[in-house]
Design an enzyme around this catalytic site. Structure first.
Site, PDB file in Angstrom:
ATOM      1  N   CYS A 268       0.805  -1.228   0.000  1.00 50.37           N
ATOM      2  CA  CYS A 268       0.000   0.000   0.000  1.00 50.37           C
ATOM      3  C   CYS A 268       0.834   1.272   0.000  1.00 50.37           C
ATOM      4  CB  CYS A 268      -0.939   0.011   1.211  1.00 50.37           C
ATOM      5  SG  CYS A 268      -2.373  -1.069   1.049  1.00 50.37           S
ATOM      6  N   ILE A 269       1.598   1.490   1.052  1.00 49.06           N
ATOM      7  CA  ILE A 269       2.201   2.807   1.276  1.00 49.06           C
ATOM      8  C   ILE A 269       3.188   3.214   0.180  1.00 49.06           C
ATOM      9  CG2 ILE A 269       3.523   4.209   2.910  1.00 49.06           C
ATOM     10  CD1 ILE A 269       2.283   2.566   5.146  1.00 49.06           C
TER      11      ILE A 269
END
Length: 442
Positions: free
Chosen positions: A273-274
């Site tokens: 995600c990040i």
């Protein structure tokens, strides 16, 4: 009539829930639906996962599947690699990857391919929920047209919503059932059905006005983390040049009961995600004539951290032995992107290992969670590299031990006792009371 029929099936638990993608997001979600009393069909294109679940064997170490065999035998859970088996589902939750292209643009092929395969087999009146993280507008602009190609209309005989996954693998305190679920439909009816479904499975649901808003919520959460991690990574570099320990600074700053939230530096960003989601937002922002200078700068800082770590390692090895990295024996501790998970996706350890070998170092790794590096697009040459056994002899032979991932089940005392040089990117040693002149931060 379809709306009420769906609500009735949710209320009496007669609905069957389909989950597409049985990975870190989909498998816990499928099991949560089972625990809530629903019958579940779990679909994945990976036949090995289906075989493992059928044999009551988990392929995710932090997700137990004890008792699943009895639920399969009773017909409550159907693991399958046949998309047609989702034809009996009242709701289908899509949990597929949303990676980046080599040009760092959104790669929605898995979402598109899934929707195209699912559309012909969907039940009339079925609810489809996308959980994969993506840019605002994806559910309505990408998923909806594909599903409606069969002649159905969203809001009438098909319902569509977005409810972003908020999984934190390895976090025992926040399991899937305890994490509030943001839900937004592409229309009022779709939102109502999705809220009802998740209310029946999870402790708390947070309805928002639209699918696009829910998409923006998720991407905001991850951009927030990326930007703040970049800030503290930059502070680490600045304070390091001033001979100030950034970890001590953070610890002291954290005593302030208001106006401050601790973030921690590291060797770079990892996970599904990040490191990825800010690029999704940047791409979407460009399409509406907006720039994302702040976000892009944060990305530059975070992507630079593996090189910063390697530079600090090179300096430390040179001070210790005078040999630099060429020919040096370097043992990395940790290959996973975060501690206590068996997930190598986007791990900065992969970048560091590859760069160390390119610099001429003899570099290997020890990771109790990752016995072998899996194939990936960017790091194909590392595929098949195996975790080394952590012994006093191996530690003593290394010119340096580089701690990249601070798994709890690593023998840090053994490292402190036998390694000639320890370069720690996670504060793992000092956090355990292990200090010495041979232990340096990076």
């Amino acid at each position: 009539m379809m709306v009420q029929a769906f609500l009735d099936r949710i209320s009496d638990k007669s609905a069957r829930i389909g989950v597409i993608g049985l990975g870190y997001v989909g498998l816990p979600l499928a099991l949560a639906c089972l625990r809530a009393g629903f019958r579940v069909t779990g679909y994945d294109i990976d036949a090995a996962k289906i075989e493992a679940l059928t044999a009551e064997r988990s392929y995710l170490p932090h997700i137990p599947v004890d008792g699943l065999g009895a639920q399969i035998a009773a017909g409550d859970f159907l693991p399958t690699d046949r998309i047609a088996d989702l034809g009996t589902a009242d709701a289908v939750l899509i949990c597929v990857p949303t990676p980046l292209t080599p040009e760092r643009d959104p790669d929605l092929r898995y979402v598109r391919d899934t929707a195209a395969a699912l559309a012909p087999v969907l039940n009339p009146g079925a609810l489809v929920v996308l959980e994969s993280t993506t840019y605002p507008g994806t559910t309505d602009e990408v998923l909806r047209p594909i599903l409606e190609e069969t002649g159905r209309t969203v809001g009438t005989d098909l319902f569509l919503a977005f409810a972003p996954e908020r999984e934190d693998p390895g976090n025992a305190h926040y399991s899937i059932g305890r994490i509030p679920k943001v839900v937004g439909g592409v229309d009022e009816a779709s939102g109502k059905l999705a809220v009802a479904l998740y209310n029946a499975v999870l402790e708390k649901v947070v309805p928002v006005s639209s699918a696009a808003t829910a998409e923006a919520v998720k991407i905001t959460e991850n951009v927030f983390r990326a930007v703040n991690i970049a800030l503290v990574n930059e502070l680490k570099v600045i304070y390091g040049a001033m001979d100030i320990d950034v970890w001590e600074v953070i610890e002291a700053a954290s005593t302030k009961p208001f106006g401050y939230m601790p973030f921690y530096p590291g060797p770079g960003l990892g996970g599904h995600c990040i490191p990825i989601d800010p690029f999704y937002l940047a791409w979407k922002a460009r399409s509406v004539g907006q720039s994302t200078r702040f976000i892009e700068l944060a990305g530059e800082i975070n992507r630079a951290m593996p090189d910063y770590v390697i530079d600090r390692l090179r300096e430390a090895v040179d001070r210790q032995s005078g040999k630099g990295l060429n020919g040096a024996d370097i043992l990395l501790i940790g290959m996973a992107y975060k501690k206590n998970v068996a997930d190598q996706r986007e791990s900065p350890a992969l970048t560091i290992l590859e760069k160390l070998r390119a610099a001429g170092a003899k570099a290997g790794f020890h990771d109790p969670w990752i016995p072998e590096i899996l194939p990936s697009r960017e790091f194909g040459a590392l595929a098949g590299c195996k975790s080394e056994t952590l012994t006093a002899e191996r530690l003593a032979a290394a010119d340096a031990v580089l701690i990249v991932t601070d798994h709890d089940d690593v023998e840090y005392g053994l490292i402190a006792e036998h390694a000639r040089l320890v370069v720690d990117t996670r504060n793992a040693m000092r956090a355990r009371g292990l200090e010495g002149t041979h232990i340096v931060a990076a």
